[in-house]
Write an enzyme that holds these catalytic residues in place. Structure first.
Site, short mmCIF file in Angstrom:
data_model
loop_
_atom_site.label_atom_id
_atom_site.label_comp_id
_atom_site.label_asym_id
_atom_site.label_seq_id
_atom_site.Cartn_x
_atom_site.Cartn_y
_atom_site.Cartn_z
N LYS A 78 53.56 -39.09 21.28
CA LYS A 78 53.35 -38.63 19.89
C LYS A 78 53.50 -37.11 19.85
O LYS A 78 53.00 -36.40 20.73
CB LYS A 78 51.97 -39.06 19.42
N SER A 152 48.50 -42.51 12.03
CA SER A 152 49.52 -41.47 12.03
C SER A 152 50.49 -41.60 13.19
O SER A 152 51.54 -40.95 13.22
CB SER A 152 48.83 -40.10 12.08
N SER A 176 44.37 -44.20 13.95
CA SER A 176 45.81 -43.99 14.14
C SER A 176 46.37 -44.63 15.40
O SER A 176 47.59 -44.76 15.53
CB SER A 176 46.11 -42.49 14.17
#
Length: 599
Positions: A78, A152, A176
Site C-alpha cells: 500500500k 482504504s 481498511s
C-alpha cells in the site's frame, strides 16, 4: 509453467520445487500485470527490470529453492508504506517523497525472500473505507467493476484477488484491512495494535494504526504476519507481545437482532445468518451479546477527537496545501479544528468507560463474529454521497483498534448478483494466532474459493495445540548438515530472528557433525544469536527432541521481540572447554569462517 489463477504460497513453493525460477515467475507476473483490466490498482509499479533484478539477487543470496520463509513470493505494498527506490504518495502526488529506507515490515519481508511488485492505490491519506478517494482513480471490485473495491487499502486487496500478488500489505485504522477483503473474496489479517511495527508508514491515526495482510487464505496471511511482526524500538507504539490462547470449543458472540443493521441489504443479511449457522455447525456455541458499547466506541473514531489525530499526521502539508487534497478527505480532516485538548482527554475518558462496559460482553464470548461490512455500494452512488455511505462500511469495524482487538476477515458467500460478502472474527488482544484455525475453517466451509478463483480450496490450519514451534541455532539451520531431520518430520520454516541479548554461543568439542551450544547468560548484553523458528506437528516434535543428544536439553529461549520459544540449551559443564563464538552472531557465520580458514 502456468501460474495459478490466484496466487498462494503452497502453489508457488511447488512450482519452485519443480524447477521454476523466481525470474521465470516474475516474467509471467509482469505479463499478467500488463494485461490487468483495472488501470487504478497501482500508483507505482516496480520497474520491470528492477523486479527481474530483485529475483536474480534473491537467487544469488539464497540459491536453494524455498530456503527462506517467503522465497520468491511476490507481494504488493500500500502506498503509504515506504519502499526504498519507489515514491511514497499516500494517494496525493503533491505529498510524495522518496524514502531512503524500507519500512520495517517491508525490510523484514524482503529479508525473508519476498519480492515487492509495486505500490498500490488507496483512499488518500488512508481516510476512507471505499477506495474512491484517490486522484489516481478508483480500483474496482473484482466481481463487478460498477462497485467499489473497498478501502482504504483498495489496490492491495485487488492485487491479491486478481492473482497479481500472493499477499499484500495494507493498513487499518477503521477497517481498511478488512472491508476490501470482504468485497473481493479474500482474507484480511488485522493484527493486534503494536504487534507489527509502523516504522516507515505514513500515519492516519498513529495511536491506533495497524499494518495488515491480505492473502488468498488464512494460513498465508498468518505466515506473512509472523515474518513481519516483532518489537521495533523506532516505533513508539510497538510492544513486546504474547500469544494468548482460546478454548477449543469457542463461544462465538453475535449481535442481538436490534444491533444488526444491514441498511436494507437483504442479501448480505441472509449471508450473515448463514455464516452464523456455519460457525455453529463447526462446533461453536453461539451466544448473543450487546453490541452497544462497541458501536459507541466505534463512533469515536470519526465523530470524536480522534479525527484531530488525522490532522496531526499531516499538519504541515495540510496547512500548506490543503487545496490539492481530495475534497472529501479534506472535509473530514477539516473537522479536526472543532476539537480542543480538553475534548481529546474527554474522548479518552469516554473510550475507557466504554472499554469497561465491553468487559461484560467479553465474559459471554471468546470471539465475536460480525459482518465485515453490512453493505456495498456502486462507485457512482459512493461519489454522490461519499461520507454517509462510507460510514456504513465501518459499523462493525471501527471499534477494533480503539479497543486493542485482534481480527481476521474471511469470505462468507456471494449474493445472487455475484457480489462477495465477508465476516470477521474479532477477539481480545494477542489472540491473533489463536483465531486463525477457526477463521480458516469458516473460510473452507463457506466454499467461496479465493479472489476471482471461486473453485480454489484454501488450506486448513491445525487447531491450537495441533502444531508447535521450535527454535534451532546450529546444525539444523536451513542448508546445514542436519536440516534434513527437521524437513523430514514435516517442519515448516517460519522465519529467522535473533535471541534476546543475554545469550552466548559456544562451539562444542568432539561433536559430529559440529554443533554449537547455546547458553543463557544473565546480565550479558550481546548482539543476540541468529536462529530459525520452525513449526512442526506434536508427534514430529517428540521424534525430533528424542534425537538430540546430551549435553543439549529442551528449554525456553527468549527471542529479541520478547517471545519465548522452545529450543535447546546446553548444560554448563559441557562448556568448560568449548570456544565462545558469540562474536560471530550465529553458527552459520562461524562455520563459514571456519571453512574459509580450512581452505
Amino acid at each position: 509453467m502456468n501460474l495459478p489463477i490466484v496466487l498462494d504460497f503452497a502453489s508457488l513453493r511447488a512450482l519452485y520445487a519443480a524447477g521454476t525460477t523466481p525470474l521465470e515467475l516474475v516474467d509471467q507476473l509482469i505479463a499478467r500485470m500488463d494485461a490487468a483490466a483495472d488501470p487504478a490498482i497501482f500508483i507505482t509499479r516496480r520497474p520491470d527490470e528492477a523486479l527481474r533484478a530483485a529475483a536474480k539477487e534473491l537467487v544469488a543470496r539464497a540459491p536453494q529453492p524455498n530456503s527462506l520463509p517467503l522465497w520468491g513470493v511476490p507481494f504488493a505494498v500500500k502506498d503509504n508504506i515506504d519502499v526504498a527506490g519507489l515514491p511514497t504518495t499516500a494517494g496525493c502526488a503533491e505529498f510524495a517523497y522518496e524514502p531512503e529506507a524500507d519500512a520495517t515490515v517491508v525490510a523484514r519481508l524482503e529479508a525473508a525472500g519476498a519480492l515487492v511488485i509495486g505500490k498500490t492505490n488507496l483512499d488518500q491519506f488512508a481516510t476512507g473505507l471505499n477506495g474512491t478517494r484517490s486522484p489516481y482513480g478508483a480500483p474496482r471490485c473484482v466481481f463487478d467493476s460498477a462497485y467499489v473495491s473497498g478501502g482504504s487499502s483498495s489496490g492491495s486487496s485487488v492485487t491479491v484477488a486478481a492473482g497479481l500478488a500472493a499477499f499484500a500489505l495494507g493498513t487499518d485504522t477503521a477497517g481498511s484491512g478488512r472491508v476490501p477483503a470482504a468485497f473481493n473474496n479474500i482474507v484480511g489479517i488485522k493484527p493486534t495494535p503494536g504487534r507489527v511495527p509502523n516504522t516507515g508508514v505514513v500515519p492516519a491515526c498513529r495511536s491506533v494504526d495497524v499494518v495488515t495482510f491480505f492473502a488468498s487464505n488464512v494460513a498465508d496471511g498468518i505466515a506473512a504476519r509472523r515474518v513481519a511482526e516483532g518489537y521495533d524500538g523506532a516505533d513508539p507504539f510497538s510492544r513486546k507481545f504474547t500469544n494468548e490462547a482460546l478454548p477449543q470449543k469457542l463461544r462465538i458472540g453475535v449481535p442481538s437482532k436490534k444491533d444488526q443493521n444491514f441498511y436494507g441489504n437483504s442479501p448480505y443479511e441472509a449471508l450473515y445468518a448463514e455464516a452464523v449457522e456455519r460457525a455453529r455447525s463447526l462446533g461453536a456455541e453461539i451466544v448473543e451479546f450487546d453490541y452497544a458499547p462497541f458501536r459507541d466506541a466505534a463512533a469515536l473514531l470519526y465523530q470524536g477527537p480522534w479525527v484531530a489525530e488525522r490532522l496531526a499526521a499531516i499538519e504541515p502539508f495540510y496547512n500548506a496545501r490543503a487545496d490539492v487534497m481530495d475534497p472529501t478527505v479534506r472535509t473530514i480532516i477539516d473537522g479536526a479544528k472543532q476539537y480542543s485538548a480538553v475534548d481529546a482527554f474527554n474522548g479518552r475518558y469516554e473510550l475507557e468507560r466504554l472499554r469497561q462496559l465491553t468487559l461484560a460482553e467479553w465474559a459471554k464470548a471468546d470471539a465475536l463474529l460480525l459482518p465485515t461490512s453490512p453493505d456495498i455500494q456502486t462507485v457512482e452512488a459512493m461519489l454522490a454521497d461519499p461520507i454517509a455511505l462510507n460510514a456504513r462500511f465501518g459499523l462493525y469495524t471501527n471499534f477494533a483498534n480503539l479497543l486493542s482487538c485482534s481480527a481476521i476477515a474471511v469470505p462468507a458467500g456471494f449474493t445472487e448478483k455475484g457480489l462477495a460478502f465477508g465476516v470477521t472474527l474479532v477477539a481480545a488482544a494477542d489472540k491473533d494466532d489463536a483465531l486463525a484455525p477457526f477463521a480458516s475453517e469458516l473460510h473452507v466451509a463457506a466454499q467461496t474459493g479465493s479472489g476471482i478463483d471461486r473453485a480454489a480450496v484454501p488450506p486448513r490450519i491445525a487447531a491450537e495445540g495441533g502444531s508447535l514451534q521450535i527454535a534451532v541455532v546450529g546444525a539444523h539451520l536451513t542448508g546445514m548438515a542436519l536440516n534434513h531431520e527437521l524437513v523430514g518430520l514435516g517442519a515448516t520454516l517460519l522465519g529467522e530472528t535473533r535471541t534476546a541479548p543475554h545469550y552466548k554461543l559456544f562451539a562444542l568439542n568432539g561433536t559430529v557433525p559440529p554443533k554449537p551450544g547455546l547458553q543463557r547468560a544473565p546480565g550479558f548484553a550481546g548482539p543476540g544469536i541468529v536462529l530459525e523458528v520452525w513449526e512442526l506437528p506434536p508427534a514430529g516434535l517428540g521424534q525430533f527432541v528424542a534425537k538430540i543428544p546430551a549435553p543439549l536439553g529442551v528449554g525456553k529461549i527468549e527471542l529479541a521481540d520478547g517471545r519465548l520459544v522452545t529450543g535447546f540449551l546446553c548444560e554448563a559443564a559441557a562448556l568448560a572447554d568449548a570456544r565462545d563464538i558469540t562474536e560471530f552472531g550465529g553458527w552459520r557465520a562461524y562455520m563459514s569462517e571456519a571453512e574459509r580458514r580450512a581452505s
